[in-house]
Design a protein around this motif. Structure first.
Motif, PDB file in Angstrom:
ATOM      1  N   CYS A 170       0.833  -1.209   0.000  1.00 34.58           N
ATOM      2  CA  CYS A 170       0.000   0.000   0.000  1.00 34.58           C
ATOM      3  C   CYS A 170       0.868   1.260   0.000  1.00 34.58           C
ATOM      4  O   CYS A 170       0.606   2.213  -0.749  1.00 34.58           O
ATOM      5  CB  CYS A 170      -0.927   0.009   1.207  1.00 34.58           C
ATOM      6  SG  CYS A 170      -2.230  -1.240   1.132  1.00 34.58           S
ATOM      7  N   GLY A 171       1.896   1.264   0.839  1.00 35.47           N
ATOM      8  CA  GLY A 171       2.785   2.413   0.860  1.00 35.47           C
ATOM      9  C   GLY A 171       3.477   2.628  -0.469  1.00 35.47           C
ATOM     10  O   GLY A 171       3.671   3.773  -0.912  1.00 35.47           O
ATOM     11  N   GLY A 172       3.824   1.533  -1.143  1.00 32.37           N
ATOM     12  CA  GLY A 172       4.529   1.615  -2.417  1.00 32.37           C
ATOM     13  C   GLY A 172       3.665   2.015  -3.587  1.00 32.37           C
ATOM     14  O   GLY A 172       4.185   2.305  -4.676  1.00 32.37           O
ATOM     15  N   LEU A 173       2.343   2.029  -3.415  1.00 29.07           N
ATOM     16  CA  LEU A 173       1.443   2.464  -4.482  1.00 29.07           C
ATOM     17  C   LEU A 173       0.805   3.816  -4.189  1.00 29.07           C
ATOM     18  O   LEU A 173       0.694   4.674  -5.078  1.00 29.07           O
ATOM     19  CB  LEU A 173       0.349   1.417  -4.706  1.00 29.07           C
ATOM     20  CG  LEU A 173       0.794   0.095  -5.345  1.00 29.07           C
ATOM     21  CD1 LEU A 173      -0.363  -0.898  -5.398  1.00 29.07           C
ATOM     22  CD2 LEU A 173       1.351   0.322  -6.752  1.00 29.07           C
ATOM     23  N   VAL A 174       0.374   4.038  -2.960  1.00 21.10           N
ATOM     24  CA  VAL A 174      -0.336   5.273  -2.619  1.00 21.10           C
ATOM     25  C   VAL A 174       0.606   6.476  -2.628  1.00 21.10           C
ATOM     26  O   VAL A 174       0.304   7.512  -3.241  1.00 21.10           O
ATOM     27  CB  VAL A 174      -1.021   5.142  -1.241  1.00 21.10           C
ATOM     28  CG1 VAL A 174      -1.599   6.486  -0.810  1.00 21.10           C
ATOM     29  CG2 VAL A 174      -2.119   4.082  -1.299  1.00 21.10           C
ATOM     30  N   ILE A 232      -6.290  -1.091  -3.676  1.00 17.79           N
ATOM     31  CA  ILE A 232      -7.561  -1.642  -3.187  1.00 17.79           C
ATOM     32  C   ILE A 232      -7.633  -3.149  -3.438  1.00 17.79           C
ATOM     33  O   ILE A 232      -8.013  -3.929  -2.558  1.00 17.79           O
ATOM     34  CB  ILE A 232      -8.749  -0.919  -3.853  1.00 17.79           C
ATOM     35  CG1 ILE A 232      -8.784   0.549  -3.400  1.00 17.79           C
ATOM     36  CG2 ILE A 232     -10.066  -1.610  -3.508  1.00 17.79           C
ATOM     37  CD1 ILE A 232      -9.764   1.401  -4.169  1.00 17.79           C
ATOM     38  N   THR A 233      -7.269  -3.575  -4.636  1.00 20.16           N
ATOM     39  CA  THR A 233      -7.381  -5.006  -4.964  1.00 20.16           C
ATOM     40  C   THR A 233      -6.418  -5.843  -4.131  1.00 20.16           C
ATOM     41  O   THR A 233      -6.763  -6.962  -3.734  1.00 20.16           O
ATOM     42  CB  THR A 233      -7.121  -5.228  -6.458  1.00 20.16           C
ATOM     43  OG1 THR A 233      -5.862  -4.630  -6.832  1.00 20.16           O
ATOM     44  CG2 THR A 233      -8.227  -4.601  -7.304  1.00 20.16           C
ATOM     45  N   TYR A 234      -5.227  -5.304  -3.837  1.00 20.36           N
ATOM     46  CA  TYR A 234      -4.284  -6.089  -3.047  1.00 20.36           C
ATOM     47  C   TYR A 234      -4.729  -6.197  -1.593  1.00 20.36           C
ATOM     48  O   TYR A 234      -4.572  -7.248  -0.961  1.00 20.36           O
ATOM     49  CB  TYR A 234      -2.876  -5.481  -3.113  1.00 20.36           C
ATOM     50  CG  TYR A 234      -1.801  -6.423  -2.619  1.00 20.36           C
ATOM     51  CD1 TYR A 234      -1.246  -7.371  -3.458  1.00 20.36           C
ATOM     52  CD2 TYR A 234      -1.369  -6.374  -1.300  1.00 20.36           C
ATOM     53  CE1 TYR A 234      -0.276  -8.255  -3.003  1.00 20.36           C
ATOM     54  CE2 TYR A 234      -0.394  -7.255  -0.831  1.00 20.36           C
ATOM     55  CZ  TYR A 234       0.139  -8.197  -1.692  1.00 20.36           C
ATOM     56  OH  TYR A 234       1.085  -9.073  -1.233  1.00 20.36           O
ATOM     57  N   VAL A 235      -5.286  -5.131  -1.052  1.00 20.98           N
ATOM     58  CA  VAL A 235      -5.790  -5.173   0.319  1.00 20.98           C
ATOM     59  C   VAL A 235      -6.898  -6.219   0.447  1.00 20.98           C
ATOM     60  O   VAL A 235      -6.978  -6.959   1.434  1.00 20.98           O
ATOM     61  CB  VAL A 235      -6.307  -3.789   0.753  1.00 20.98           C
ATOM     62  CG1 VAL A 235      -7.099  -3.887   2.059  1.00 20.98           C
ATOM     63  CG2 VAL A 235      -5.139  -2.821   0.933  1.00 20.98           C
ATOM     64  N   LEU A 236      -7.741  -6.308  -0.559  1.00 19.06           N
ATOM     65  CA  LEU A 236      -8.879  -7.229  -0.507  1.00 19.06           C
ATOM     66  C   LEU A 236      -8.486  -8.682  -0.772  1.00 19.06           C
ATOM     67  O   LEU A 236      -9.053  -9.603  -0.178  1.00 19.06           O
ATOM     68  CB  LEU A 236      -9.937  -6.800  -1.527  1.00 19.06           C
ATOM     69  CG  LEU A 236     -10.629  -5.450  -1.269  1.00 19.06           C
ATOM     70  CD1 LEU A 236     -11.583  -5.110  -2.408  1.00 19.06           C
ATOM     71  CD2 LEU A 236     -11.369  -5.472   0.063  1.00 19.06           C
ATOM     72  N   MET A 237      -7.512  -8.925  -1.635  1.00 16.32           N
ATOM     73  CA  MET A 237      -7.237 -10.285  -2.098  1.00 16.32           C
ATOM     74  C   MET A 237      -5.846 -10.811  -1.751  1.00 16.32           C
ATOM     75  O   MET A 237      -5.577 -12.007  -1.917  1.00 16.32           O
ATOM     76  CB  MET A 237      -7.430 -10.370  -3.616  1.00 16.32           C
ATOM     77  CG  MET A 237      -8.842 -10.050  -4.086  1.00 16.32           C
ATOM     78  SD  MET A 237      -9.085 -10.380  -5.860  1.00 16.32           S
ATOM     79  CE  MET A 237      -7.960  -9.196  -6.602  1.00 16.32           C
ATOM     80  N   GLY A 238      -4.949  -9.972  -1.275  1.00 18.24           N
ATOM     81  CA  GLY A 238      -3.579 -10.403  -1.031  1.00 18.24           C
ATOM     82  C   GLY A 238      -3.460 -11.412   0.106  1.00 18.24           C
ATOM     83  O   GLY A 238      -4.253 -11.410   1.052  1.00 18.24           O
ATOM     84  N   ASP A 239      -2.455 -12.275   0.039  1.00 21.89           N
ATOM     85  CA  ASP A 239      -2.210 -13.288   1.067  1.00 21.89           C
ATOM     86  C   ASP A 239      -0.710 -13.553   1.143  1.00 21.89           C
ATOM     87  O   ASP A 239      -0.001 -13.394   0.144  1.00 21.89           O
ATOM     88  CB  ASP A 239      -2.957 -14.581   0.722  1.00 21.89           C
ATOM     89  CG  ASP A 239      -3.099 -15.526   1.915  1.00 21.89           C
ATOM     90  OD1 ASP A 239      -2.447 -15.274   2.949  1.00 21.89           O
ATOM     91  OD2 ASP A 239      -3.839 -16.523   1.805  1.00 21.89           O
ATOM     92  N   GLY A 240      -0.237 -13.965   2.300  1.00 22.31           N
ATOM     93  CA  GLY A 240       1.180 -14.221   2.476  1.00 22.31           C
ATOM     94  C   GLY A 240       1.509 -15.633   2.888  1.00 22.31           C
ATOM     95  O   GLY A 240       2.650 -15.914   3.296  1.00 22.31           O
ATOM     96  N   THR A 241       0.561 -16.545   2.782  1.00 21.71           N
ATOM     97  CA  THR A 241       0.782 -17.928   3.206  1.00 21.71           C
ATOM     98  C   THR A 241       0.831 -18.859   1.991  1.00 21.71           C
ATOM     99  O   THR A 241       0.251 -18.569   0.942  1.00 21.71           O
ATOM    100  CB  THR A 241      -0.331 -18.406   4.145  1.00 21.71           C
ATOM    101  OG1 THR A 241      -1.604 -18.291   3.473  1.00 21.71           O
ATOM    102  CG2 THR A 241      -0.364 -17.545   5.398  1.00 21.71           C
ATOM    103  N   VAL A 242       1.499 -19.987   2.155  1.00 19.69           N
ATOM    104  CA  VAL A 242       1.590 -20.968   1.075  1.00 19.69           C
ATOM    105  C   VAL A 242       0.192 -21.520   0.785  1.00 19.69           C
ATOM    106  O   VAL A 242      -0.513 -21.978   1.688  1.00 19.69           O
ATOM    107  CB  VAL A 242       2.530 -22.120   1.458  1.00 19.69           C
ATOM    108  CG1 VAL A 242       2.587 -23.158   0.328  1.00 19.69           C
ATOM    109  CG2 VAL A 242       3.924 -21.591   1.742  1.00 19.69           C
ATOM    110  N   GLN A 243      -0.203 -21.465  -0.466  1.00 19.73           N
ATOM    111  CA  GLN A 243      -1.526 -21.945  -0.853  1.00 19.73           C
ATOM    112  C   GLN A 243      -1.545 -23.474  -0.927  1.00 19.73           C
ATOM    113  O   GLN A 243      -0.534 -24.108  -1.249  1.00 19.73           O
ATOM    114  CB  GLN A 243      -1.915 -21.351  -2.211  1.00 19.73           C
ATOM    115  CG  GLN A 243      -1.905 -19.831  -2.243  1.00 19.73           C
ATOM    116  CD  GLN A 243      -2.903 -19.226  -1.276  1.00 19.73           C
ATOM    117  OE1 GLN A 243      -4.112 -19.330  -1.454  1.00 19.73           O
ATOM    118  NE2 GLN A 243      -2.399 -18.573  -0.226  1.00 19.73           N
TER     119      GLN A 243
END
Length: 516
Positions: A353-357, A462-473
């Protein structure tokens, strides 16, 4: 290593260290960084060389503001260029690289996954270097031949990011990913830092062809060093220490993603929300990055009224700052994860978010700065570019978080989509600015360019906040791996690797017989 005999790990000496700064994995990061240094030097040198190649004398009418009086001091760099290309033609030439670059992204990830990242990454940069060397001949022969050479350069360089992600799949312990990946990819921005001012000096003193000869030769030299010193995996490396090899392999086994790719789940990629979060953020980040990367020297010359040498040096300042932000951001991201202040998912979202906003805000502000306020303009542009470096610890590492075994292919997919701004961004600039009759008109048109970029960045946020994840799928692990994989992130105890004395037996390392 599968099926090799094993025994409990017993270091030769009590208190044997897991090396950090003297390790082979950090050497890989440094050599990879120099590879991207060379690649981006060859990519962006045209942005400066173009100013010297093209006859700009017809654009004096743009200096039509009371506050912006054209500089009447004629210097060597202000002499008419060899080519009479208009803004539209220049945009096509600058964007031609990306038509090739987009084609080899996914194949690059696939080939690196199958044959290893070392040859794919090395040969990709060698291809770019060889065609950089013939660029002056092509440009003087025919405009369309020049465009074709740029496309081929893009084909070579398109494999680099996917191939390097495929390398880190085997080399980067999960808790060190932000550090290692950011060190590696920061070389791209360091290459920009050197390429922009040095290209200006070379154009001024030796003529624009010298730019392509110098950077092409550097790329060839790097290729030789890379092929001699780098290996695809820790198992293949003849000089890696025993304890470091077991540390890397042990950490990757605990994550449960050490197996080879039997098949690539293309449909799963297409329906995975975390994958889409990465792709859309990558696209958004690259729109602003490529717009400035290709057109910043032109903006500084025509709107801020710097001469070529000034434009080259000052265009480099933002990229020096983004290099620092990337390095510091990677260290901070892994510090937050390792000490359990934030989960991997939270870290990726905060940095992304910081890197885009922030870049969007500063870019819009730049559009309202007059050329009589050049220092303020440089400050805003510097913050806009530099803050984008936070994304390197956001979406740009995230492929390795959610699916390490498919990281190369996933990087190929996201960078393929994110290459569209490489030719679309300069094309938008060309369309909006080519019919400007006055300096004021062109400034207003650049303000539109900056607003478009800020809007795209907001969408990616917005899309990354809603859909982003940091765990192995779950789809990134086989069933057997999923059963035995230990939990990562905040739910597991980490091995701290800061040159402290470590007894690997404490963490259940398994040593494999080299001769098995």
């Amino acid at each position: 290593m599968d099926g090799a005999s094993s025994s409990a790990f017993r270091p030769k000496k009590s208190g044997e260290k897991v090396p950090v700064w003297t390790s082979t994995r950090y050497l890989l990061a440094v050599l990879g960084s120099f590879g991207f240094f060379s690649a981006y030097g060859m990519r962006v040198n045209l942005s400066v060389a173009m100013v010297a190649m093209v006859n700009h004398t017809q654009k004096a009418a743009l200096n039509g503001s009371e506050d912006c009086v054209p500089n009447t001091n004629t210097t060597g760099q202000d002499k008419p260029g060899e080519f009479g290309w208009d803004s539209g033609e220049q945009s096509i030439i600058l964007g031609a690289f990306f038509y090739g670059y987009i084609v080899t992204q996914i194949p690059g990830g696939f080939l690196a996954g199958r044959y290893g990242g070392k040859p794919v990454f090395g040969l990709g940069i060698l291809c770019t270097a060889l065609f950089t060397l013939v660029t002056p001949v092509a440009a003087r022969a025919n405009k369309y031949l020049f465009i074709a050479v740029r496309v081929i350069q893009g084909l070579g360089e398109g494999v680099t990011f996917p191939a390097m992600h495929a390398m880190w799949k085997s080399w980067a312990p999960p808790i060190e990913r932000s550090k290692l990946v950011t060190i590696t990819y920061s070389g791209a921005h360091l290459g920009t830092v050197f390429s922009l001012p040095i290209s200006g000096l070379l154009c001024d003193h030796f003529g624009w062809p010298s730019v392509f000869y110098a950077f092409g030769a550097l790329g060839c030299l790097w290729f030789v060093i890379w092929m001699l010193m780098v290996h695809n995996t820790p198992e293949e490396h003849p000089r890696i220490s025993y304890v470091e090899r077991e540390y890397i392999q042990g950490e990757l086994r605990r994550e449960g993603t050490t197996g080879k790719n039997e098949s690539i789940p293309w449909l799963t990629f297409a329906t995975s929300a975390p994958v889409w979060a990465i792709v859309l953020s990558h696209f958004s980040n690259n729109w602003g990055f490529y717009t400035l990367l290709t057109d910043l020297p032109t903006y500084m010359k025509e709107i801020l009224l710097f001469d070529l040498t000034q434009a080259g040096f000052l265009s480099a300042v933002p990229y020096l700052c983004i290099w620092l932000v990337i390095i510091f951001g990677g260290q901070l991201a892994d510090f937050l994860r390792e000490n359990k202040f934030l989960s991997t998912t939270a870290v990726r979202k905060v940095f992304n978010c910081g890197g885009l906003v922030l870049p969007g805000i500063f870019m819009v502000a730049t559009g309202y700065v007059n050329c009589s306020q050049q220092v303020l303009a440089i400050v805003f542009l510097t913050f806009s570019v530099a803050m984008g470096g936070l994304c390197m610890s956001g979406f740009n590492v995230n492929h390795l978080d959610i699916a390490p075994r498919y990281a190369g292919v996933l990087m190929g997919i996201s960078n393929c989509v994110a290459t569209i701004p490489g030719f679309a961004g300069p094309a938008v600039v060309g369309i909006l600015t080519q019919n400007a009759k006055t300096w004021i008109t062109r400034k207003h048109q650049w303000q539109i360019v900056f607003y478009i970029t800020a809007g795209i960045n907001a969408f990616g946020t917005i899309t990354y906040v809603l859909m982003g994840d940091g765990t192995v799928q779950s789809w990134a692990m086989s069933q057997s791996e999923a059963k035995r994989a230990a939990p990562l992130d905040e739910d597991r105890e980490r091995l701290v690797v800061n040159e402290e004395h470590v007894d690997p037996r404490t963490y259940g390392f398994i040593a494999h017989d080299h001769n098995a």
